[in-house]
Design a protein around this motif. Structure first.
Motif, PDB file in Angstrom:
ATOM      1  N   GLY A  41       0.798  -1.120   0.043  1.00  0.00           N
ATOM      2  CA  GLY A  41      -0.041   0.032  -0.196  1.00  0.00           C
ATOM      3  C   GLY A  41       1.016   1.091  -0.085  1.00  0.00           C
ATOM      4  N   GLU A  42       2.174   1.167  -0.080  1.00  0.00           N
ATOM      5  CA  GLU A  42       3.224   2.363   0.004  1.00  0.00           C
ATOM      6  C   GLU A  42       2.473   3.375  -0.857  1.00  0.00           C
ATOM      7  N   GLY A  43       2.500   4.640  -0.540  1.00  0.00           N
ATOM      8  CA  GLY A  43       2.112   5.487  -1.235  1.00  0.00           C
ATOM      9  C   GLY A  43       0.739   5.773  -1.920  1.00  0.00           C
ATOM     10  N   ALA A  44      -0.124   4.242  -1.668  1.00  0.00           N
ATOM     11  CA  ALA A  44      -1.663   4.400  -2.276  1.00  0.00           C
ATOM     12  C   ALA A  44      -2.369   5.518  -1.493  1.00  0.00           C
ATOM     13  N   TYR A  45      -2.438   5.651  -0.160  1.00  0.00           N
ATOM     14  CA  TYR A  45      -3.289   6.560   0.284  1.00  0.00           C
ATOM     15  C   TYR A  45      -3.304   7.888  -0.231  1.00  0.00           C
ATOM     16  N   GLU A  46      -2.060   8.095  -0.694  1.00  0.00           N
ATOM     17  CA  GLU A  46      -1.988   9.630  -1.392  1.00  0.00           C
ATOM     18  C   GLU A  46      -2.535   9.753  -2.858  1.00  0.00           C
ATOM     19  N   HIS A  47      -2.521   8.550  -3.402  1.00  0.00           N
ATOM     20  CA  HIS A  47      -2.954   8.641  -4.553  1.00  0.00           C
ATOM     21  C   HIS A  47      -4.264   7.917  -4.931  1.00  0.00           C
ATOM     22  N   GLY A  48      -5.312   8.137  -3.951  1.00  0.00           N
ATOM     23  CA  GLY A  48      -6.724   7.587  -4.114  1.00  0.00           C
ATOM     24  C   GLY A  48      -6.569   5.989  -3.967  1.00  0.00           C
ATOM     25  N   GLY A  49      -5.735   5.571  -3.213  1.00  0.00           N
ATOM     26  CA  GLY A  49      -5.843   3.882  -3.131  1.00  0.00           C
ATOM     27  C   GLY A  49      -5.068   3.200  -4.266  1.00  0.00           C
ATOM     28  N   LEU A  50      -4.803   4.115  -5.268  1.00  0.00           N
ATOM     29  CA  LEU A  50      -3.987   3.472  -6.287  1.00  0.00           C
ATOM     30  C   LEU A  50      -2.609   2.654  -6.060  1.00  0.00           C
ATOM     31  N   VAL A 153     -20.706 -13.203  16.449  1.00  0.00           N
ATOM     32  CA  VAL A 153     -22.235 -12.565  16.074  1.00  0.00           C
ATOM     33  C   VAL A 153     -22.236 -11.333  15.484  1.00  0.00           C
ATOM     34  N   ASP A 154     -21.093 -10.441  15.614  1.00  0.00           N
ATOM     35  CA  ASP A 154     -21.363  -9.290  14.702  1.00  0.00           C
ATOM     36  C   ASP A 154     -19.961  -8.758  14.210  1.00  0.00           C
ATOM     37  N   THR A 155     -19.681  -8.155  13.173  1.00  0.00           N
ATOM     38  CA  THR A 155     -18.290  -7.631  12.844  1.00  0.00           C
ATOM     39  C   THR A 155     -18.262  -6.213  12.362  1.00  0.00           C
ATOM     40  N   VAL A 156     -17.450  -5.556  12.219  1.00  0.00           N
ATOM     41  CA  VAL A 156     -17.340  -4.117  11.594  1.00  0.00           C
ATOM     42  C   VAL A 156     -15.862  -3.914  11.444  1.00  0.00           C
ATOM     43  N   SER A 157     -15.665  -3.219  10.565  1.00  0.00           N
ATOM     44  CA  SER A 157     -14.500  -2.804   9.629  1.00  0.00           C
ATOM     45  C   SER A 157     -14.235  -1.260   9.644  1.00  0.00           C
ATOM     46  N   LEU A 158     -13.135  -0.895  10.066  1.00  0.00           N
ATOM     47  CA  LEU A 158     -13.035   0.636  10.024  1.00  0.00           C
ATOM     48  C   LEU A 158     -11.816   1.012   9.135  1.00  0.00           C
ATOM     49  N   ASP A 159     -11.842   2.249   8.395  1.00  0.00           N
ATOM     50  CA  ASP A 159     -10.569   2.551   7.612  1.00  0.00           C
ATOM     51  C   ASP A 159      -9.663   2.992   8.539  1.00  0.00           C
ATOM     52  N   LEU A 160      -9.239   2.572   9.483  1.00  0.00           N
ATOM     53  CA  LEU A 160      -8.119   2.936  10.350  1.00  0.00           C
ATOM     54  C   LEU A 160      -7.015   1.946  10.154  1.00  0.00           C
ATOM     55  N   GLY A 161      -5.819   2.446   9.831  1.00  0.00           N
ATOM     56  CA  GLY A 161      -4.786   1.554   9.883  1.00  0.00           C
ATOM     57  C   GLY A 161      -3.301   2.120  10.365  1.00  0.00           C
ATOM     58  N   THR A 162      -2.432   1.599  10.811  1.00  0.00           N
ATOM     59  CA  THR A 162      -1.060   2.178  11.049  1.00  0.00           C
ATOM     60  C   THR A 162      -0.443   2.883   9.945  1.00  0.00           C
ATOM     61  N   VAL A 163      -0.482   2.303   8.810  1.00  0.00           N
ATOM     62  CA  VAL A 163       0.159   2.725   7.451  1.00  0.00           C
ATOM     63  C   VAL A 163      -0.588   4.019   7.027  1.00  0.00           C
ATOM     64  N   ARG A 164      -1.806   3.770   6.953  1.00  0.00           N
ATOM     65  CA  ARG A 164      -2.697   4.964   6.561  1.00  0.00           C
ATOM     66  C   ARG A 164      -2.386   6.164   7.536  1.00  0.00           C
ATOM     67  N   LEU A 165      -2.353   6.068   8.786  1.00  0.00           N
ATOM     68  CA  LEU A 165      -2.244   6.969   9.661  1.00  0.00           C
ATOM     69  C   LEU A 165      -1.198   7.682   9.547  1.00  0.00           C
ATOM     70  N   LYS A 166       0.086   7.028   9.545  1.00  0.00           N
ATOM     71  CA  LYS A 166       1.458   7.233   9.126  1.00  0.00           C
ATOM     72  C   LYS A 166       1.400   8.339   8.218  1.00  0.00           C
ATOM     73  N   GLU A 167       0.862   7.996   7.046  1.00  0.00           N
ATOM     74  CA  GLU A 167       0.808   8.695   5.631  1.00  0.00           C
ATOM     75  C   GLU A 167       0.253   9.641   5.808  1.00  0.00           C
ATOM     76  N   LEU A 168      -0.982   9.912   6.332  1.00  0.00           N
ATOM     77  CA  LEU A 168      -1.940  10.967   6.329  1.00  0.00           C
ATOM     78  C   LEU A 168      -1.527  12.091   7.195  1.00  0.00           C
ATOM     79  N   PHE A 169      -0.938  11.570   8.479  1.00  0.00           N
ATOM     80  CA  PHE A 169      -0.788  12.497   9.660  1.00  0.00           C
ATOM     81  C   PHE A 169       0.493  12.598  10.080  1.00  0.00           C
ATOM     82  N   PHE A 170       1.278  11.222  10.520  1.00  0.00           N
ATOM     83  CA  PHE A 170       2.382  11.446  11.239  1.00  0.00           C
ATOM     84  C   PHE A 170       3.577  11.798  10.388  1.00  0.00           C
ATOM     85  N   ASP A 171       3.694  11.384   9.142  1.00  0.00           N
ATOM     86  CA  ASP A 171       4.767  11.715   8.373  1.00  0.00           C
ATOM     87  C   ASP A 171       4.655  13.032   7.935  1.00  0.00           C
ATOM     88  N   LYS A 172       3.504  13.794   7.788  1.00  0.00           N
ATOM     89  CA  LYS A 172       3.366  15.157   7.614  1.00  0.00           C
ATOM     90  C   LYS A 172       3.634  16.006   8.693  1.00  0.00           C
TER      91      LYS A 172
END
Lengths: 488, 488
Positions: A41-50, A153-172
């Motif tokens: 996923g490297e670089g993907a979050y900044e390129h619309g997931g590409l 009995v139930d599940t949920v998925s969140l768009d939260l991840g370490t790499v995602r957060l890193k690229e979106l916030f921490f690296d900047k």
């Protein structure tokens, strides 16, 4: 029954493969685990997931060599799943078709709820829990599964991840508040009934946190799976990791290879825990990969092991038992003696299950070396008795097995495992019960006998001579001033 | 190939049975050992060797239950030998026929020279020696075998034994001089060419002495077989045991169950050692029983393993190897890298053999648990790599295996095994060589490669991509400032 399966899991951060050998209908053990930090996923979050070209090539290379490993073990089945990085990638079908064409490998991109289910299945079957919420923090997403009575009995998925957060916030170098706001926003997706005192932590970040806590507290067992802590006790420590500068992470017992995303992961974990109002955390050594394996293995079983099935015990016996008949006999003897003596030391039958597991595993060390085999059995148990048991239970079983021959547990041993063990008196009686069972079957003929206790005398009646047993009993240390008498 | 054999040995002091499983043509391991202190010779020396009724009954009872054990393991063959107590008994045929009639067991009474030969065969095949004299002290007799070039070339049997001496002298509080005179008289039977610097000690007495010496010296390995000491260093200690009152034996590290005959045994041992002018003692964990097994196993081999056969290594691989092809590959890779690098750290090829054995055993721990398998391999090696290797070799192999992944041996580990290991620098290079071999076969495809060293650069050339290998090498600690470069 040697049937081997390879399971590959392509996450945003790394790709991993495990190779599992089935040793019996439901028995299995791990032959190989290989990891490559492909960061697809490297670089993907900044390129619309590409997905980017270089990371895709890395993934292709890694998968190619993973398949060599699978081949080398002659696996019969390869199950390959990919999670959030591919899920979110508009160009994923390009990657999938390249992999299919060049490697002949079919990757199944699973959605977030399936990913959560897989982690849940692994935890529900392999951890000593009835209820709880699994939290699986990955590079691109975080999955939660609500477990009730060992069923997801139930599940949920969140768009939260370490790499995602890193690229979106921490690296900047954005400030923490922005990241927290982003997280809180995602947490709104969690259904209202996801509130539970017990959080089950899955994934590398949470394992690294648990490992750090264990080291900090000088925890007596070197075992991650099922390690449990009270959140209250460790909250401040987790906060420290979130705010620490990188050069301080080493002092906080974080390993170098985790430096890059531990802070992001710890932050997500903390916020999720607080949101679901968790009070304690149970660490899981298993996750999506084991879930894939179990979902396949238990497909006709509603994804559940048969009642009372003990996966680790079965697996250990499949690998190390040298005389099954004797093993069953020892189990019966132990039960019979326990039934007669337990009013003396365990009236509520709190430790019956543990004692009986110990009776099954007491001789597995012979496969390493007959001499000192109780030491070897104990070593194997401490290192590979994992699933469905608490650390207290594992430490107790290992102690009973360690000292099942003649001598009661030593003081230094009891001290080392410390708080994990029952009172010394109980340990000594349990240990003696197991020893007596072994002594009575010293000639491995499984002789019939009865046992009674009254006023300081344990009376063994048998039609067999029990010649070796009588010789052996003389050197057995007793937990209290009792006499063992034979009427044969 | 699971073929099991039981071997029973009826000595004057105790009867013992071992059950051995063959795991391949020459591979084997011990499933069970059972001992009963039947003292069949009790009272016999005072009655002209005549076996007494009560001891005979004890022997019958013990043998009966031994046979239950053999049955339980479904052994295909039972070999039963009896030594001096029966040899000397005028009424032995009575006992033999009772045993045959009641238990269906044929006891073979062996003469002293055969007994010596059996001990010699065991020692010559399972100890790291070329020449030496075995000394096997029993309850009723003492056997010596002269070994030259791993062949037994002469044998002798003496009417000296611990129980015999005890009953004739010690129990009667005769003074030591009388016993010594008796011993010296017997020693005259030893042929002139039985002079050798190396004595190989067999039997319970000598094992107990070695155990005591190890404890006294805080010897770093908990391993009796092949434990070696210089007689000069321990002479005074052995003297102390001979003259100590019984209540002082505990302080001299003698275990309770040995109190009754250790002094007699130590006296015989000391006198024999001095007579043959031995300078060092090698402890043997094997003796007559293993000799009986090997004589049978190697009956078409002149009682010798094939050249270069490694009995312990074979046995460990038979039990624990999960991927034979990879194992052979790792061996070849290790050899290839060693051939290129050894001028740097082992120009005389002193450690080649050890390194190659380590390469074979490095992955056996996976059978216990894949995670930390290097730790488990090392544990198994320390506890069950026994035959044909010195303690220095075993400690070194275990160290190489322990640290074959990424990290060089830790200081605490090196300190613990201390004097048994080669210089740290050598250990680090050997360890690195093994690690590099594993890294290059990370994808288990056994890729072809060549390796060259020049001026601080290790150059790996290969037609394969070695993608995982290149990733892995980054985290490998190096023994010196060298670079590993790939041309792929």
């Amino acid at each position: 029954m040697a049937r081997r399966t390879a399971i590959i899991d392509i996450g945003s951060n790394s790709a991993r493969m495990i190779v599992i050998e089935r040793t019996s209908r439901f028995g299995f053990y791990l032959l190989n685990e290989t990891k490559s930090k492909v960061r697809i996923g490297e670089g993907a979050y900044e390129h619309g997931g590409l997905l980017q070209e270089v990371p895709m090539q890395r993934a292709l290379n890694a998968l190619h060599e993973f398949l060599h490993i699978a081949q080398s073990f002659k696996v019969r089945k390869i199950l390959c799943v990919a999670t959030s990085a591919l899920r979110d990638a508009p160009n994923r079908s390009h990657f999938l078709s390249v992999v299919r064409r060049e490697l002949g490998l079919n990757i199944k991109v699973i959605d977030g709820k399936t990913e959560a289910l897989l982690g849940g299945i692994a935890a529900a079957n392999l951890l000593p829990i009835l209820h709880g919420i699994t939290i699986d923090i990955g590079g691109g997403s975080t999955e939660l599964a609500l477990i009730q009575n060992r069923k997801v009995v139930d599940t949920v998925s969140l768009d939260l991840g370490t790499v995602r957060l890193k690229e979106l916030f921490f690296d900047k170098k954005e400030n923490l508040e922005k990241a927290i706001k982003f997280i809180h926003n995602e947490l709104q997706k969690i259904p209202e009934h996801f509130k539970n005192e017990t959080a089950i932590g899955i994934g590398g970040t949470i394992r690294a946190l648990s490992r750090a806590i264990m080291e900090k507290n000088e925890y007596p067992l070197d075992k991650l799976h099922a390690f449990t802590y009270a959140l209250e006790d460790e909250k401040r420590f987790i906060d420290k990791i979130i705010t620490a500068p990188v050069y301080k992470l080493k002092k906080l017992h974080i390993k170098k290879e985790r430096y890059d995303t531990i802070k992001e992961g710890a932050l997500i974990f903390k916020e999720v825990l607080s949101h679901i109002r968790a009070k304690r955390v149970i660490t899981s050594g298993v996750g999506v990969r084991e879930g894939v394996f179990l979902k396949d293995l238990l497909r006709n079983q509603h994804y559940r092991f048969p009642t009372n099935f003990e996966p680790s015990v079965r697996s250990l016996l499949d690998r190390f038992c040298i005389n099954e008949k004797q093993n069953r006999c020892l189990f019966r003897f132990t039960k019979r003696i326990y039934d007669a003596l337990h009013p003396l030391y365990d009236p509520d039958k709190k430790y019956e299950k543990i004692l009986l597991i110990a009776s099954k595993l007491t001789n597995i060390g012979i496969k390493i070396d007959f001499y000192d085999h109780h030491k070897h059995s104990s070593y194997i148990i401490l290192n590979d008795l994992e699933y469905n048991l608490t650390h207290q239970e594992i430490a107790t079983i290992s102690t009973l097995v360690r000292f099942h021959k003649k001598k009661l547990p030593s003081k230094s041993h009891l001290k080392a495992l410390g708080a994990l063990l029952p009172p010394t008196d109980t340990i000594n009686w349990l240990s003696f019960t197991l020893t007596l069972a072994e002594v009575l079957n010293k000639d491995l003929s499984c002789p019939d006998f009865s046992v009674e206790y009254s006023e300081g005398v344990i009376l063994i009646k048998s039609a067999a001579k029990l010649y070796l047993a009588k010789e052996e009993i003389k050197s057995v240390e007793k937990p209290a001033p009792v006499a063992v008498l034979f009427r044969t």
